[in-house]
Design a protein around this motif. Sequence first.
Motif, short mmCIF file in Angstrom:
data_model
loop_
_atom_site.label_atom_id
_atom_site.label_comp_id
_atom_site.label_asym_id
_atom_site.label_seq_id
_atom_site.Cartn_x
_atom_site.Cartn_y
_atom_site.Cartn_z
N ARG A 85 38.56 -19.39 33.62
CA ARG A 85 39.94 -19.87 33.55
C ARG A 85 40.42 -20.33 34.91
NH1 ARG A 85 44.29 -17.20 35.21
NH2 ARG A 85 46.35 -17.90 34.51
N ALA A 88 38.60 -23.61 35.97
CA ALA A 88 39.07 -24.79 35.24
C ALA A 88 40.43 -25.26 35.76
CB ALA A 88 39.15 -24.47 33.74
N LEU A 89 41.32 -24.31 36.02
CA LEU A 89 42.65 -24.66 36.51
C LEU A 89 42.59 -25.23 37.92
CD1 LEU A 89 44.62 -21.62 35.08
CD2 LEU A 89 45.13 -24.02 34.60
N SER A 92 40.97 -28.68 37.89
CA SER A 92 41.86 -29.72 37.38
C SER A 92 42.85 -30.18 38.44
CB SER A 92 42.62 -29.22 36.14
OG SER A 92 43.62 -28.27 36.50
N VAL A 208 45.64 -26.10 31.82
CA VAL A 208 44.48 -26.27 30.95
C VAL A 208 44.73 -25.45 29.69
CG1 VAL A 208 42.01 -25.87 30.65
CG2 VAL A 208 42.88 -26.68 32.85
N ASP A 209 44.71 -26.11 28.55
CA ASP A 209 44.94 -25.44 27.26
C ASP A 209 46.24 -24.64 27.26
OD1 ASP A 209 42.53 -26.46 26.31
OD2 ASP A 209 41.39 -24.71 26.94
#
Length: 388
Positions: A85, A88-89, A92, A208-209
Amino acid sequence: MTFRFDPYSPLIDADPFPAYKVLRDEHPCFWSEEAGMWVLSRYDDILAALTNWKLYSSANGNLIDEFPGRAGATLGSSDPPRHDRLRALIQSAMTKRALDHVLDPARASIRAHLAAVKAGDSFDFVNDLGSKVTVDLLFYLFALPREGAEQVRENAVLMVQTDPVTRQKTEAHLAAFRWMADYAERLVADRKKHPGDDLLSNFITAEVDGEKLLDREVQLTVTTLIMAGIESLSGFMGMFALNLADYPDARRALAADPALIPDAMEESLRFNTSAQRFKRCVTQDIALHGQTMKAGDFVMLAYGSANRDERMFADPDVYDITRRPKRHLGFGGGVHSCLGSMLARVACQIVFEEFLAAIPEFSRIDKTLPWVPSSNFRSPKSLMLAKG
């Protein structure tokens, strides 16, 4: 005589490679009393550990001497799914556009600092060029107020150090970490009120999501990136300059053909990485090379040794800029491969293009170098070079 491996020893800072060879050949799974953990030194064993986070966990910290409250809360000190998590953040936020912004400032920064050193006969690559360029880039990326640059640099350098006598972080090192954490907290609070087109603002707004980074996660990410950026990138550049001073034929080849610089950087990352040793915690008993590491034991992964393992690299003690060592561990590996590796490579290439064009001939002044005292990193405190 009983073999010992002390990662806090000034002798290890000066030259760890003879000890690494003894570890690889005679004690590939070694208990270090001084460090209070196992040491893995062979390439295959370290790569296996890096790619199996379930057995070799980072959740109890990845620094040999960890800071209070950091373990499990940062990208480098967490395991999946929390790590995934965070990565990914953060990834990004670190868009190509954000990194492309570095190109022109990096070139302008090195040219400005080169102008200041070209007047004299000698200069300190670390403190006159490498460290200053690194701070400039980080301040540009995060859009930080320039008046705090020197204090940020001083505290970041203190954070990576370890006292060689007490074998731990002293109050000065812990105070530097607290200062940097407070500094990051103030930056995040201010940037939330006044967002801009910079990496810190990207961290705050990254999504993200439907998930965003928590304020504390942003603060710790910024703290870690400033610490690692100033030490790792500056250390990377310092070690590259050291290699080129020690191997003049390689330096002259790069000065004559800058297109060779990327491959030479990879060889420097293999031959003399500044990221020498990081920590994991084994989650179950592991039998390896006649030893048993018990669940809960800490283990040191000696990247610097893996990169000199003759089982992986032919003639590993030879600095060969034509080698192209694609699988070196200069930026780690597995889920914890360095997220800033692209930025480091781009910045370092620009710096050395400009540096070698301006000062193609140089040599070391001091045969003995002062080294940053650190159980994780290895880089010179200063590198005095004579021009011509």
